[in-house]
Design a protein around this motif. Sequence first.
Motif, PDB file in Angstrom:
ATOM      1  N   PHE A 257      45.661  32.807  24.624  1.00 26.64           N
ATOM      2  CA  PHE A 257      46.229  34.098  24.249  1.00 26.64           C
ATOM      3  C   PHE A 257      47.017  34.692  25.409  1.00 26.64           C
ATOM      4  N   GLY A 258      48.127  35.326  25.117  1.00 25.73           N
ATOM      5  CA  GLY A 258      48.947  35.963  26.138  1.00 25.73           C
ATOM      6  C   GLY A 258      48.217  37.060  26.883  1.00 25.73           C
ATOM      7  N   ALA A 259      47.313  37.740  26.208  1.00 27.98           N
ATOM      8  CA  ALA A 259      46.578  38.848  26.835  1.00 27.98           C
ATOM      9  C   ALA A 259      45.748  38.365  28.026  1.00 27.98           C
ATOM     10  N   THR A 260      45.304  37.130  27.992  1.00 25.91           N
ATOM     11  CA  THR A 260      44.510  36.608  29.109  1.00 25.91           C
ATOM     12  C   THR A 260      45.346  36.591  30.380  1.00 25.91           C
ATOM     13  N   GLY A 261      46.586  36.136  30.277  1.00 29.51           N
ATOM     14  CA  GLY A 261      47.478  36.127  31.434  1.00 29.51           C
ATOM     15  C   GLY A 261      47.754  37.526  31.952  1.00 29.51           C
ATOM     16  N   GLN A 262      47.792  38.488  31.032  1.00 26.93           N
ATOM     17  CA  GLN A 262      48.014  39.861  31.466  1.00 26.93           C
ATOM     18  C   GLN A 262      46.822  40.377  32.277  1.00 26.93           C
ATOM     19  N   VAL A 263      45.633  39.945  31.942  1.00 25.45           N
ATOM     20  CA  VAL A 263      44.447  40.328  32.710  1.00 25.45           C
ATOM     21  C   VAL A 263      44.509  39.712  34.111  1.00 25.45           C
ATOM     22  N   TYR A 264      45.071  38.516  34.229  1.00 28.39           N
ATOM     23  CA  TYR A 264      45.176  37.836  35.513  1.00 28.39           C
ATOM     24  C   TYR A 264      46.242  38.460  36.408  1.00 28.39           C
ATOM     25  N   SER A 265      47.190  39.153  35.832  1.00 28.70           N
ATOM     26  CA  SER A 265      48.314  39.702  36.578  1.00 28.70           C
ATOM     27  C   SER A 265      47.914  40.990  37.284  1.00 28.70           C
ATOM     28  N   HIS A 266      48.172  41.041  38.578  1.00 22.18           N
ATOM     29  CA  HIS A 266      47.797  42.204  39.386  1.00 22.18           C
ATOM     30  C   HIS A 266      49.030  42.735  40.127  1.00 22.18           C
ATOM     31  N   VAL A 267      50.040  43.160  39.372  1.00 23.65           N
ATOM     32  CA  VAL A 267      51.256  43.643  40.016  1.00 23.65           C
ATOM     33  C   VAL A 267      51.006  45.020  40.625  1.00 23.65           C
ATOM     34  N   PRO A 268      51.594  45.286  41.783  1.00 21.58           N
ATOM     35  CA  PRO A 268      51.372  46.580  42.431  1.00 21.58           C
ATOM     36  C   PRO A 268      52.056  47.720  41.681  1.00 21.58           C
ATOM     37  N   ASP A 269      51.528  48.912  41.862  1.00 26.02           N
ATOM     38  CA  ASP A 269      52.091  50.096  41.211  1.00 26.02           C
ATOM     39  C   ASP A 269      53.566  50.279  41.565  1.00 26.02           C
ATOM     40  N   SER A 270      53.935  49.977  42.807  1.00 26.77           N
ATOM     41  CA  SER A 270      55.337  50.146  43.216  1.00 26.77           C
ATOM     42  C   SER A 270      56.261  49.247  42.398  1.00 26.77           C
TER      43      SER A 270
ATOM     44  N   LYS B  59      34.144  40.333  49.471  1.00 28.73           N
ATOM     45  CA  LYS B  59      33.879  39.190  48.592  1.00 28.73           C
ATOM     46  C   LYS B  59      34.646  37.976  49.103  1.00 28.73           C
ATOM     47  N   ARG B  60      34.068  36.809  48.914  1.00 25.67           N
ATOM     48  CA  ARG B  60      34.743  35.580  49.327  1.00 25.67           C
ATOM     49  C   ARG B  60      35.866  35.255  48.358  1.00 25.67           C
ATOM     50  N   LEU B  61      36.975  34.825  48.909  1.00 29.31           N
ATOM     51  CA  LEU B  61      38.074  34.366  48.076  1.00 29.31           C
ATOM     52  C   LEU B  61      37.724  32.983  47.538  1.00 29.31           C
ATOM     53  N   SER B  62      38.252  32.667  46.389  1.00 31.56           N
ATOM     54  CA  SER B  62      38.001  31.354  45.786  1.00 31.56           C
ATOM     55  C   SER B  62      39.335  30.723  45.403  1.00 31.56           C
ATOM     56  N   PRO B  63      39.341  29.424  45.135  1.00 28.09           N
ATOM     57  CA  PRO B  63      40.584  28.799  44.686  1.00 28.09           C
ATOM     58  C   PRO B  63      41.155  29.453  43.429  1.00 28.09           C
ATOM     59  N   HIS B  64      40.292  30.057  42.623  1.00 28.50           N
ATOM     60  CA  HIS B  64      40.760  30.705  41.391  1.00 28.50           C
ATOM     61  C   HIS B  64      41.685  31.891  41.699  1.00 28.50           C
ATOM     62  N   CYS B  65      41.554  32.473  42.890  1.00 28.67           N
ATOM     63  CA  CYS B  65      42.447  33.564  43.297  1.00 28.67           C
ATOM     64  C   CYS B  65      43.906  33.101  43.290  1.00 28.67           C
ATOM     65  N   LEU B  66      44.115  31.816  43.588  1.00 29.81           N
ATOM     66  CA  LEU B  66      45.478  31.283  43.593  1.00 29.81           C
ATOM     67  C   LEU B  66      46.070  31.292  42.190  1.00 29.81           C
ATOM     68  N   ARG B  67      45.227  31.119  41.202  1.00 31.72           N
ATOM     69  CA  ARG B  67      45.674  31.167  39.802  1.00 31.72           C
ATOM     70  C   ARG B  67      46.148  32.579  39.470  1.00 31.72           C
ATOM     71  N   HIS B  68      45.386  33.569  39.895  1.00 30.03           N
ATOM     72  CA  HIS B  68      45.784  34.963  39.686  1.00 30.03           C
ATOM     73  C   HIS B  68      47.110  35.245  40.409  1.00 30.03           C
ATOM     74  N   SER B  69      47.236  34.770  41.639  1.00 36.11           N
ATOM     75  CA  SER B  69      48.462  34.983  42.409  1.00 36.11           C
ATOM     76  C   SER B  69      49.665  34.352  41.733  1.00 36.11           C
ATOM     77  N   SER B  70      49.488  33.153  41.216  1.00 34.38           N
ATOM     78  CA  SER B  70      50.583  32.469  40.533  1.00 34.38           C
ATOM     79  C   SER B  70      51.050  33.251  39.314  1.00 34.38           C
ATOM     80  N   ILE B  71      50.105  33.748  38.537  1.00 30.69           N
ATOM     81  CA  ILE B  71      50.451  34.506  37.337  1.00 30.69           C
ATOM     82  C   ILE B  71      51.093  35.838  37.722  1.00 30.69           C
ATOM     83  N   THR B  72      50.593  36.481  38.763  1.00 26.69           N
ATOM     84  CA  THR B  72      51.186  37.731  39.239  1.00 26.69           C
ATOM     85  C   THR B  72      52.613  37.496  39.724  1.00 26.69           C
ATOM     86  N   ASN B  73      52.821  36.452  40.523  1.00 22.14           N
ATOM     87  CA  ASN B  73      54.172  36.147  41.016  1.00 22.14           C
ATOM     88  C   ASN B  73      55.120  35.850  39.862  1.00 22.14           C
ATOM     89  N   GLY B  74      54.638  35.131  38.863  1.00 19.27           N
ATOM     90  CA  GLY B  74      55.472  34.852  37.696  1.00 19.27           C
ATOM     91  C   GLY B  74      55.891  36.127  36.987  1.00 19.27           C
TER      92      GLY B  74
END
Length: 182
Positions: free
Chosen positions: A145-158, A112-127
């Motif tokens: 809602f706070g739950a929306t940010g949790q959906v954006y967060s993709h922290v690794p299992d480790s 899949k092509r990356l989009s600028p919106h991926c940076l939003r997910h990365s920012s929330i994950t890094n936070g």
Amino acid sequence: EDGGLRAAEALGIDLCDFSDDPRVPEFGNFACVSVTGKGGKTRTIQIENPLLPPLLKMYFEKSRPKMMKPNNPNETAFFLSERGLRLGYGSFWSRFQNALGLCNLDTTPKGKRLSPHCLRHSSITNGAMNGRSVEATRLKSGHAFGATGQVYSHVPDSFIGSEINRSIKKTQKRYEESLQKQ
């Protein structure tokens, strides 16, 4: 990384939207930025990454003036096109895709092509990985809602495993300290 702005929010930034913050004087006039998000709601975002203010200042002082045009000397947009006008989403998308290609990052593992919106997910994950609370993430990202940010967060299992282990050790330490007091 910083802010996790929506593309429309970033493209809507004007010169007057940046401000200083006495808590971080080293950031100068690029410590905070006011953005208008969904529903016309405005929020002020504190810039956290110390590398970003010097880049914004360099763009403002060196690159942006070269894009200004004599027929539009009063343009207030921060990000300009080569025509000296506010950068539009199509140009932003093209530049983003070009940058990905230059970095050999033009596709994800699933093709899949990356989009600028991926940076939003990365920012929330890094936070999240840096300990930002759900509420702080909600406010910074402009989510209702706070739950929306949790959906954006993709922290690794480790990372999650490390967090659980850290929590177990804290709990164990408090338990041992309470036993010693008895």
